[in-house]
Design a protein around this motif. Structure first.
Motif, short mmCIF file in Angstrom:
data_model
loop_
_atom_site.label_atom_id
_atom_site.label_comp_id
_atom_site.label_asym_id
_atom_site.label_seq_id
_atom_site.Cartn_x
_atom_site.Cartn_y
_atom_site.Cartn_z
N VAL A 7 4.76 5.59 -0.82
CA VAL A 7 3.79 6.65 -0.53
C VAL A 7 2.66 6.08 0.33
O VAL A 7 2.26 6.68 1.33
N ALA A 8 2.16 4.92 -0.05
CA ALA A 8 1.08 4.27 0.71
C ALA A 8 1.54 3.90 2.12
O ALA A 8 0.82 4.10 3.09
N GLU A 55 -7.13 3.96 0.26
CA GLU A 55 -6.34 3.92 -0.99
C GLU A 55 -4.96 3.35 -0.71
O GLU A 55 -4.43 2.56 -1.51
N ALA A 56 -4.38 3.74 0.43
CA ALA A 56 -3.05 3.24 0.79
C ALA A 56 -3.08 1.72 0.97
O ALA A 56 -2.21 1.00 0.45
N ARG A 61 -1.80 -3.89 -0.71
CA ARG A 61 -2.24 -5.28 -0.91
C ARG A 61 -1.41 -5.99 -1.98
O ARG A 61 -1.34 -7.20 -2.00
N GLY A 62 -0.80 -5.22 -2.85
CA GLY A 62 0.00 -5.80 -3.93
C GLY A 62 1.39 -6.25 -3.51
O GLY A 62 2.10 -6.85 -4.30
N ALA A 95 -7.33 -3.55 10.48
CA ALA A 95 -7.67 -3.28 9.07
C ALA A 95 -6.51 -3.68 8.17
O ALA A 95 -6.72 -4.32 7.13
N ILE A 96 -5.31 -3.33 8.57
CA ILE A 96 -4.12 -3.69 7.78
C ILE A 96 -3.98 -5.20 7.72
O ILE A 96 -3.78 -5.78 6.65
N LYS A 97 -4.08 -5.83 8.88
CA LYS A 97 -3.93 -7.29 8.95
C LYS A 97 -4.96 -8.00 8.07
O LYS A 97 -4.62 -8.91 7.32
#
Length: 119
Positions: A7-8, A55-56, A61-62, A95-97
């Motif tokens: 979902v994320a 939130e995604a 991050r996990g 941001a993702i990186k």
């Protein structure tokens, strides 16, 4: 990927596609490939619209480092699939990186806000 991570991932992929306000055929073809690659189904895409980008990223991050690296490479390739990476796509990629990078993940934070409430 767990169902929650799918979902994320769907939310992040959707945001990359929409970032330049133009949805190209090549991006839709890449979306199809990514859906197969990460086993993202229609329900994941629908649920992804119910969470924010921040939130995604918090959920993603996990992921284990190899999975995170694969996902980052996939969204990077998605961002250039239309021939260029616009500034808003680049900001999302950074941001993702930063949220995935082990040295930065504890210090990187992404916030989402409703643009109708923001001046």
């Amino acid at each position: 990927m767990s169902p929650k991570e799918k979902v994320a991932a769907a939310r992040v992929i959707s945001d990359i596609i929409k970032a330049d306000s133009i949805i190209e055929k090549t991006e839709m073809e890449m979306l199809s490939e990514l859906r197969k690659r990460f086993d993202i189904r229609s329900e994941h895409l629908q649920k992804g619209q119910g969470i924010t980008f921040s939130e995604a990223l918090s959920i993603l991050r996990g992921m284990d480092p190899e999975e995170a690296e694969e996902f980052l490479a996939a969204v990077y390739n998605l961002s250039i699939s239309d021939g260029s990476c616009c500034p808003s796509e680049a900001q999302l990629i950074l941001a993702i990186k930063y949220c995935f990078e082990e040295k930065l993940r504890e210090h990187a934070e992404v916030f989402s806000c409703n643009t109708t409430d923001f001046n």
